[in-house]
Design an enzyme around this catalytic site. Structure first.
Site, PDB file in Angstrom:
ATOM      1  N   SER A 117       0.831  -1.212   0.000  1.00  0.00           N
ATOM      2  CA  SER A 117       0.000   0.000   0.000  1.00  0.00           C
ATOM      3  C   SER A 117       0.853   1.244   0.000  1.00  0.00           C
ATOM      4  O   SER A 117       0.383   2.307  -0.376  1.00  0.00           O
ATOM      5  CB  SER A 117      -0.919   0.105   1.211  1.00  0.00           C
ATOM      6  OG  SER A 117      -0.942  -0.992   2.009  1.00  0.00           O
ATOM      7  N   GLU A 150      -4.837  -0.524  -8.701  1.00  0.00           N
ATOM      8  CA  GLU A 150      -3.828   0.345  -9.295  1.00  0.00           C
ATOM      9  C   GLU A 150      -2.694  -0.525  -9.831  1.00  0.00           C
ATOM     10  O   GLU A 150      -2.226  -1.427  -9.140  1.00  0.00           O
ATOM     11  CB  GLU A 150      -3.261   1.300  -8.239  1.00  0.00           C
ATOM     12  CG  GLU A 150      -4.269   2.310  -7.743  1.00  0.00           C
ATOM     13  CD  GLU A 150      -3.725   3.174  -6.613  1.00  0.00           C
ATOM     14  OE1 GLU A 150      -3.904   4.395  -6.673  1.00  0.00           O
ATOM     15  OE2 GLU A 150      -3.133   2.629  -5.656  1.00  0.00           O
ATOM     16  N   ASN A 188      -4.445   6.277  -2.337  1.00  0.00           N
ATOM     17  CA  ASN A 188      -4.120   6.583  -0.943  1.00  0.00           C
ATOM     18  C   ASN A 188      -3.589   8.006  -0.775  1.00  0.00           C
ATOM     19  O   ASN A 188      -3.761   8.615   0.283  1.00  0.00           O
ATOM     20  CB  ASN A 188      -3.119   5.570  -0.377  1.00  0.00           C
ATOM     21  CG  ASN A 188      -3.822   4.309   0.111  1.00  0.00           C
ATOM     22  OD1 ASN A 188      -5.041   4.299   0.271  1.00  0.00           O
ATOM     23  ND2 ASN A 188      -3.062   3.263   0.323  1.00  0.00           N
TER      24      ASN A 188
HETATM   25  N1  LIG Z   1      -5.601  -4.320   4.745  1.00  0.00           N
HETATM   26  C1  LIG Z   1      -5.791  -3.450   3.759  1.00  0.00           C
HETATM   27  O1  LIG Z   1      -6.788  -2.708   3.750  1.00  0.00           O
HETATM   28  C2  LIG Z   1      -4.795  -3.367   2.623  1.00  0.00           C
HETATM   29  C3  LIG Z   1      -5.197  -2.746   1.418  1.00  0.00           C
HETATM   30  C4  LIG Z   1      -4.313  -2.719   0.338  1.00  0.00           C
HETATM   31  C5  LIG Z   1      -3.039  -3.261   0.467  1.00  0.00           C
HETATM   32  N2  LIG Z   1      -2.658  -3.846   1.652  1.00  0.00           N
HETATM   33  C6  LIG Z   1      -1.303  -4.432   1.729  1.00  0.00           C
HETATM   34  O2  LIG Z   1      -1.429  -5.853   1.552  1.00  0.00           O
HETATM   35  C7  LIG Z   1      -0.404  -6.507   2.286  1.00  0.00           C
HETATM   36  C8  LIG Z   1      -1.035  -7.502   3.255  1.00  0.00           C
HETATM   37  O3  LIG Z   1      -1.907  -6.823   4.131  1.00  0.00           O
HETATM   38  P1  LIG Z   1      -3.041  -7.587   4.970  1.00  0.00           P
HETATM   39  O4  LIG Z   1      -3.923  -6.527   5.516  1.00  0.00           O
HETATM   40  O5  LIG Z   1      -3.623  -8.681   4.143  1.00  0.00           O
HETATM   41  O6  LIG Z   1      -2.142  -8.219   6.148  1.00  0.00           O
HETATM   42  P2  LIG Z   1      -2.458  -9.482   7.080  1.00  0.00           P
HETATM   43  O7  LIG Z   1      -1.659  -9.282   8.312  1.00  0.00           O
HETATM   44  O8  LIG Z   1      -3.924  -9.734   7.191  1.00  0.00           O
HETATM   45  O9  LIG Z   1      -1.826 -10.722   6.260  1.00  0.00           O
HETATM   46  C9  LIG Z   1      -0.466 -10.862   6.005  1.00  0.00           C
HETATM   47  C10 LIG Z   1      -0.151 -12.355   5.857  1.00  0.00           C
HETATM   48  O10 LIG Z   1       1.198 -12.477   5.393  1.00  0.00           O
HETATM   49  C11 LIG Z   1       1.802 -13.585   6.060  1.00  0.00           C
HETATM   50  N3  LIG Z   1       3.249 -13.378   6.005  1.00  0.00           N
HETATM   51  C12 LIG Z   1       4.014 -12.504   6.705  1.00  0.00           C
HETATM   52  N4  LIG Z   1       5.302 -12.608   6.315  1.00  0.00           N
HETATM   53  C13 LIG Z   1       5.348 -13.555   5.350  1.00  0.00           C
HETATM   54  C14 LIG Z   1       6.393 -14.091   4.532  1.00  0.00           C
HETATM   55  N5  LIG Z   1       7.657 -13.659   4.646  1.00  0.00           N
HETATM   56  N6  LIG Z   1       6.079 -15.052   3.632  1.00  0.00           N
HETATM   57  C15 LIG Z   1       4.806 -15.497   3.506  1.00  0.00           C
HETATM   58  N7  LIG Z   1       3.774 -15.018   4.242  1.00  0.00           N
HETATM   59  C16 LIG Z   1       4.046 -14.051   5.146  1.00  0.00           C
HETATM   60  C17 LIG Z   1       1.209 -13.560   7.466  1.00  0.00           C
HETATM   61  O11 LIG Z   1       1.311 -14.827   8.077  1.00  0.00           O
HETATM   62  C18 LIG Z   1      -0.241 -13.141   7.169  1.00  0.00           C
HETATM   63  O12 LIG Z   1      -1.080 -14.266   6.962  1.00  0.00           O
HETATM   64  C19 LIG Z   1       0.420  -5.393   2.950  1.00  0.00           C
HETATM   65  O13 LIG Z   1       1.508  -5.071   2.112  1.00  0.00           O
HETATM   66  C20 LIG Z   1      -0.561  -4.235   3.029  1.00  0.00           C
HETATM   67  O14 LIG Z   1       0.073  -2.994   3.083  1.00  0.00           O
HETATM   68  C21 LIG Z   1      -3.519  -3.922   2.727  1.00  0.00           C
END
Ligand SMILES: NC(=O)c1ccc[n+]([C@@H]2O[C@H](COP(=O)([O-])OP(=O)(O)OC[C@H]3O[C@@H](n4cnc5c(N)ncnc54)[C@H](O)[C@@H]3O)[C@@H](O)[C@H]2O)c1
Length: 324
Positions: A117, A150, A188
């Site tokens: 993000s 995006e 964002n």
């Molecule tokens: N939550 C949102 O609204 C949102 C929106 C857009 C983008 N994002 C981005 O998406 C990504 C994930 O966010 P999320 O909210 O799903 O997080 P989350 O914490 O729900 O999920 C992350 C997952 O990644 C796993 N993980 C961590 N390190 C790892 C590794 N080295 N190898 C494999 N798996 C690994 C964790 O076990 C977890 O299941 C981030 O980069 C975040 O910035 C989030």
């Protein structure tokens, strides 16, 4: 297409659901094996619900569920993988390390996409052997409902890759916008006008959170107000995005993060996920206070107090919009 989604959290499972529904085969991996199982169960439940509501045929939902392939390890060998979508922890070192590993085990033709993000796509790519394979593909939560992504080429992304990826996204039912690799990308960055501004209004005690949210809904016509949105996203996540965008734009005063957020994050007031944020959630949460009845023009039901610059600007904007 065969897609590998790495990270089976909130975003990874949404992306997996979207992709299998669009007809792709999706391998799903995570550092925690249990996360994969939970995500597979979640996606099946969502597909079932869609079939129950008639939004998807029963056979289609079953086929989609069958196209979801759980992996024991995110870096398992994957001969037919054409696209990776990474959605792991928002940390530059973690993402770079993962992509370096995937570069080794996946075909050289596989496109590597990150759902970051706020980290610069160019910087994630800089840690790779072949940075031209990496591109940003940024979805929004909840992925199946937020029908836009995006597409973000970094400084060394292969020319033409953005158009190819945008085509795949569109063919899978989402709109795709190609944007520059600038802090916060497009959506964002634009969101700062809502979120950063709302926090500035709270700092100035211009209006209670309920009133600011109401203005956003009734006057701006948004589905939810900025504080409701922060509670949904989680203030822990939002505050990092706020800080990263501010740092990325070289500490622009316009984007200065509020002094209110670090303490609220430390106190665990993250929003829905912790049961309390700007509002309270769960069975013990108080009923929302009844909003004053709106007669005639909804815009006249809101009042902004405070003498700070943000409160003044909001009053002017409301007046220009025809509010009292
Ligand atoms: N939550 C949102 O609204 C949102 C929106 C857009 C983008 N994002 C981005 O998406 C990504 C994930 O966010 P999320 O909210 O799903 O997080 P989350 O914490 O729900 O999920 C992350 C997952 O990644 C796993 N993980 C961590 N390190 C790892 C590794 N080295 N190898 C494999 N798996 C690994 C964790 O076990 C977890 O299941 C981030 O980069 C975040 O910035 C989030």
């Amino acid at each position: 297409m065969r897609i590998r989604v790495v990270g089976a959290g909130v975003m990874g499972r949404g992306i997996a659901q979207w992709a299998v529904t669009a007809g792709h085969t999706v391998e799903l991996g995570d550092a925690r094996r249990e996360s994969v199982d939970e995500a597979v169960a979640f996606v099946r439940q969502m597909l079932d619900r869609a079939a129950g509501k008639g939004r998807l045929g029963r056979a289609e939902a079953d086929d989609a569920a069958r196209r979801l392939v759980p992996l024991d390890a995110p870096d398992a060998p994957g001969d037919g993988v054409e696209l990776v979508i990474e959605a792991v922890l928002e940390d530059l070192a973690v993402k770079t390390e993962l992509f370096r590993r995937l570069e080794e085990v996946l075909p050289a033709t596989a496109v590597l996409a990150t759902n970051t993000s706020s980290l610069p796509v160019t910087r994630i790519a800089a840690g790779l052997r072949e940075p031209e394979r990496l591109i940003g593909l940024h979805f929004f939560n909840p992925v199946p409902l937020m029908k836009v992504a995006e597409v973000i080429p970094g400084a060394r992304t292969r020319p033409g890759l953005a158009e190819e990826l945008a085509k795949t996204v569109r063919a899978s039912g989402h709109a795709a916008v190609t944007v520059a690799d600038t802090p916060g990308f497009l959506i964002n960055h634009a969101g700062r006008g809502l979120v950063t501004e709302a926090l500035a209004l709270l700092e100035e005690r211009a209006a209670p959170v309920e009133a600011v949210d109401r203005i956003a809904r009734d006057v701006l016509g948004l589905r939810m107000g900025p504080f409701e949105l922060m509670d949904l996203t989680g203030l822990d996540v939002t505050s990092k995005v706020i800080d990263t965008i501010w740092e990325g734009f070289r500490y622009s005063e316009r984007l200065r993060p509020s002094f209110l957020t670090p303490n609220r994050v430390a106190a665990g007031l993250h929003g829905r996920k912790t049961g309390e944020g700007f509002y309270r959630y769960g069975p013990d949460a108080p009923e929302p206070a009844p909003e004053p009845p709106v007669t005639g023009d909804a815009r006249r039901a809101v009042r902004v107090a405070g003498t700070g610059p943000h409160a003044r600007a909001l009053r002017e904007a409301l007046a220009a919009n025809g509010a009292a």
